[in-house]
Scaffold this active site. Structure first.
Site, mmCIF file in Angstrom:
data_model
loop_
_atom_site.group_PDB
_atom_site.id
_atom_site.type_symbol
_atom_site.label_atom_id
_atom_site.label_comp_id
_atom_site.label_asym_id
_atom_site.label_seq_id
_atom_site.Cartn_x
_atom_site.Cartn_y
_atom_site.Cartn_z
ATOM 1 C CG ASN A 291 -1.822 1.226 1.267
ATOM 2 O OD1 ASN A 291 -1.428 2.339 0.914
ATOM 3 N ND2 ASN A 291 -3.053 1.043 1.718
ATOM 4 C CD GLU B 247 -4.566 4.870 0.950
ATOM 5 O OE1 GLU B 247 -5.095 5.873 1.445
ATOM 6 O OE2 GLU B 247 -4.008 3.978 1.647
ATOM 7 C CG ASP C 292 -4.552 -2.125 3.100
ATOM 8 O OD1 ASP C 292 -4.957 -2.856 4.032
ATOM 9 O OD2 ASP C 292 -4.446 -0.891 3.206
ATOM 10 C CG ASN D 268 -8.026 -1.342 5.469
ATOM 11 O OD1 ASN D 268 -7.304 -0.857 6.349
ATOM 12 N ND2 ASN D 268 -8.259 -0.725 4.323
ATOM 13 C CG ASP E 121 -0.594 -4.273 3.960
ATOM 14 O OD1 ASP E 121 -1.130 -3.634 3.041
ATOM 15 O OD2 ASP E 121 -0.252 -3.770 5.052
ATOM 16 C CG ASP F 95 0.119 4.640 6.060
ATOM 17 O OD1 ASP F 95 0.299 4.245 4.895
ATOM 18 O OD2 ASP F 95 -0.976 5.070 6.471
ATOM 19 C CG HIS F 96 0.256 0.078 4.504
ATOM 20 N ND1 HIS F 96 -0.568 -0.969 4.800
ATOM 21 C CD2 HIS F 96 -0.508 1.199 4.634
ATOM 22 C CE1 HIS F 96 -1.770 -0.528 5.104
ATOM 23 N NE2 HIS F 96 -1.755 0.789 5.005
#
Length: 254
Positions: free
Chosen positions: A7, A34, A146, A148, A219, A248-249
């Site tokens: 991501n 994303e 991802d 989530n 993920d 952030d991933h």
């Protein structure tokens, strides 16, 4: 063959990270989530220059997925293919010979009481229906992205405190499990069945999360049995999370 998922939280903002990682690791296929750019504005050129072609399903400033690969796929499909259009582009499928690769960016859900969370649970139902309708468990199918969802207590740094979050609660874990039951194996857990402390996401909003290893494993790479038998490793590459302008991933690799 090396396949990875990431991501990127905005592909144009992460070009430097992506090019560096691709040149150092040389995966055959990389799924991005994303990407936050519409399909016709995706930055193909820097990836083409280092030997990657790009299949894209994007929309300006929201969601979006892409698959970078060293070879031309035989086929590319977008969305659930159930006749209902999605608000945001979140699915991209490509076929390389007898290998089917599905890249998803599953909705986050905002909060438990929101319509967005109900939409997330319904999204999993539609995804299971897509696998039922268009794929067979005996095929070589790799589903990544991802999701989530941090499905188990060992997939977050503090399950007691976090339990009840839209990405870590019994209902969303069950929703993911119903898709997994179609015929998927969680490839990371095949190689690290009971190990704690392995995460792919670290929240930007709080300092020291990476240094203290306070993360989430949201993920994933899931594969059908025939691919699981061929797999030799699956691991999280946390190093890029400390690079300049990181997402952030971080990268999950099989």
């Amino acid at each position: 063959m090396k396949i990875a998922t990431f991501n990127c939280n905005g592909v144009r903002a992460r070009i430097t990270v992506l090019i560096r990682w691709l040149e150092e690791n040389k995966p055959d296929i990389l799924g991005l989530q994303e990407i936050k750019v519409q399909t016709d504005l995706f930055p193909h050129e820097p990836f083409n220059e280092i030997g990657y072609r790009c299949d894209v399903n994007g929309k300006k400033a929201h969601a979006g997925v892409a698959i970078l690969s060293r070879i031309e796929p035989d086929k590319s499909t977008s969305g659930f293919r159930d006749g209902d259009e999605d608000e945001y582009p979140r699915i991209l499928g490509v076929k390389f010979g007898n290998l089917h690769v599905i890249n998803t960016y599953i909705p986050q859900g905002r909060d438990i009481e929101s319509e967005q969370y109900q939409y997330k649970l319904e999204w999993f139902i539609r995804l299971r229906e897509m696998f039922d309708d268009f794929y067979k468990t005996r095929q070589k199918v790799l589903w990544m992205g991802d999701f989530n969802v941090a499905p188990d207590s060992i997939d977050v740094y503090d399950s007691k405190r976090i339990l009840g979050h839209v990405a870590h609660n019994p209902d969303v874990s069950e929703a993911l499990e119903k898709v997994r039951e179609w015929g998927f194996i969680d490839l990371f857990r095949k190689f690290h069945p009971d190990e704690e402390g392995h995460y792919t996401y670290y929240d930007y909003r709080f300092r020291g999360m990476v240094e203290q290893n306070k993360g989430w494993r949201v993920d994933h790479i899931y594969v059908t049995g025939s691919l699981a038998k061929k797999a030799i490793d699956c691991y999280i590459d946390r190093d890029p999370r400390s690079w300049e302008k990181p997402s952030d991933h971080t990268f999950l690799v099989a």
